[in-house]
Write an enzyme that holds these catalytic residues in place. Structure first.
Site, PDB file in Angstrom:
ATOM      1  N   TYR A  73      23.607  18.636  16.944  1.00  0.00           N
ATOM      2  CA  TYR A  73      22.948  17.588  17.717  1.00  0.00           C
ATOM      3  C   TYR A  73      22.634  16.399  16.805  1.00  0.00           C
ATOM      4  O   TYR A  73      21.844  16.523  15.860  1.00  0.00           O
ATOM      5  CB  TYR A  73      21.660  18.089  18.360  1.00  0.00           C
ATOM      6  CG  TYR A  73      21.832  19.188  19.386  1.00  0.00           C
ATOM      7  CD1 TYR A  73      23.058  19.419  20.007  1.00  0.00           C
ATOM      8  CD2 TYR A  73      20.761  19.991  19.747  1.00  0.00           C
ATOM      9  CE1 TYR A  73      23.204  20.425  20.948  1.00  0.00           C
ATOM     10  CE2 TYR A  73      20.893  20.992  20.697  1.00  0.00           C
ATOM     11  CZ  TYR A  73      22.121  21.216  21.292  1.00  0.00           C
ATOM     12  OH  TYR A  73      22.250  22.218  22.221  1.00  0.00           O
TER      13      TYR A  73
ATOM     14  N   LEU B 132      20.705  16.631  38.951  1.00  0.00           N
ATOM     15  CA  LEU B 132      19.631  17.149  39.797  1.00  0.00           C
ATOM     16  C   LEU B 132      18.268  16.584  39.386  1.00  0.00           C
ATOM     17  O   LEU B 132      17.233  17.168  39.690  1.00  0.00           O
ATOM     18  CB  LEU B 132      19.614  18.688  39.729  1.00  0.00           C
ATOM     19  CG  LEU B 132      20.888  19.364  40.245  1.00  0.00           C
ATOM     20  CD1 LEU B 132      20.824  20.865  40.033  1.00  0.00           C
ATOM     21  CD2 LEU B 132      21.105  19.037  41.733  1.00  0.00           C
TER      22      LEU B 132
END
Length: 348
Positions: free
Chosen positions: A55, A213
């Site tokens: 990351y 979502l």
């Protein structure tokens, strides 16, 4: 907050885990803001922090390490190896060579003497599983890691790892981290049942389907309002709103938004509660980019969906169905390499 047992480890984990992927150059570049988000999560009762060396090429672990100063003992700290770091071709994968170097780098960046959970970020078809298992067992014996697990592995690979560990009298992985959301339900077919059979703790990732979502992908919103430029650049197949699968995801997300409104919930709470309610799931990894994102997700632990709502979700997205293959997180070489499926003319 009611804590859950992580598989058969006996470790109690919060139902929501803090995923740190959005801290650093990939998303939120403000280190102080990231630290505030981490501290707020811990104050709210979250005791799992999940990161990875890949990351932001290590920056993410640096951020987490600095933020956890003085609070490290309160955290079940998880990170991962496998992804390419830099340009050296051996600085990736699941080999003993790389695992032994990668763990030292992660320990240094995270400013700790041990990792609570060390995870193989993806399968490595070039490395024997016995080599990976042996290296990870050695790290357990050395006290550098407490447990190890896998991320986004196929069900047969989970079984293979358990079998190989038993045959070699080695400790086996104790967790799996699959993608799981209303829009990506493939884990329900075999991954989650396999995890239950072998007593694996399950920490799911992308419960909001990469933001689909979150409530941001609404009719009339521009692409820039829905997905960050870095997200589009890194994962265009997941986030390009012009692709057919993503057009379908957007339409389904709108149906779910309306269902959430009808039940008096936010789409975020509906989506997180759905994943939290699966009996195989130990903890759901959330990845807030801002403090507001985190605050909007914390309340999901108090939401319980009744059978009528769950039945309606099943009608919108059938059990076991993933709308876009890009949301599965891993496609094996048998699908990505055409040569694995085609016998040569000479062989035929």
């Amino acid at each position: 907050m009611t804590y859950r047992i992580l598989g058969r480890t006996g470790v109690k984990v919060s139902p929501l885990a803090l995923g740190a992927m959005n801290f650093g150059v990939w998303a939120n570049k403000d280190h102080d803001d990231a630290a505030r988000i981490i501290h707020r999560a811990l104050d709210a009762g979250i005791n799992v922090v999940d990161t990875a060396d890949v990351y932001s090429q290590g920056e993410n672990e640096d951020i987490v390490g600095k933020a956890l100063k003085g609070r490290r003992e309160d955290v079940f700290l998880a990170t991962k190896f496998h992804g390419q770091i830099g340009v050296d071709p051996n600085h990736r994968g699941n080999s003993r060579y790389w695992i032994f170097k990668a763990v030292e780098d992660s320990l240094r960046r995270l400013q700790t003497d041990h990792l609570d959970l060390y995870q193989a970020h993806r399968p490595d078809p070039d490395t024997d599983v016995e080599e990976t298992l042996g290296a990870l067992n050695d790290l357990v014996r050395q006290g550098k890691i407490r447990y190890f697990g896998t991320t986004t592995h196929e069900p047969h690979q989970l079984v293979e790892l358990q079998w190989a560990a038993e045959q070699a009298n080695l400790q086996a992985p104790v967790t799996e981290q699959p993608p799981y959301s209303i829009l990506a339900r493939a884990a329900e077919r075999s991954t989650l049942p396999t995890a239950q059979k072998y007593g694996l703790g399950v920490l799911t990732w992308s419960p909001l389907a990469g933001g689909w979502l979150s409530g941001r992908y609404r009719p009339g919103e521009s692409e820039s309002e829905s997905a960050t430029p870095s997200r589009l650049a890194r994962q265009p197949h997941r986030h390009d709103t012009e692709l057919a699968a993503n057009v379908r995801k957007r339409a389904i997300a709108e149906e779910l938004y309306k269902l959430a409104q009808d039940t008096g919930l936010s789409l975020v709470h509906l989506s997180l509660a759905f994943v939290l309610q699966h009996p195989a799931v130990s903890s759901v990894i959330i990845g807030p980019r801002t403090l507001a994102h985190l605050e909007g997700q914390l309340g999901a632990v108090d939401v319980e969906l009744d059978s009528a709502i769950l039945d309606r979700i099943d009608e919108i997205v059938a059990p076991g169905v993933t709308i876009s293959p890009a949301d599965e997180g891993y496609l094996p070489p048998s699908l990505t390499d055409a040569a694995t499926r085609r016998r040569s003319i000479r062989e035929a």
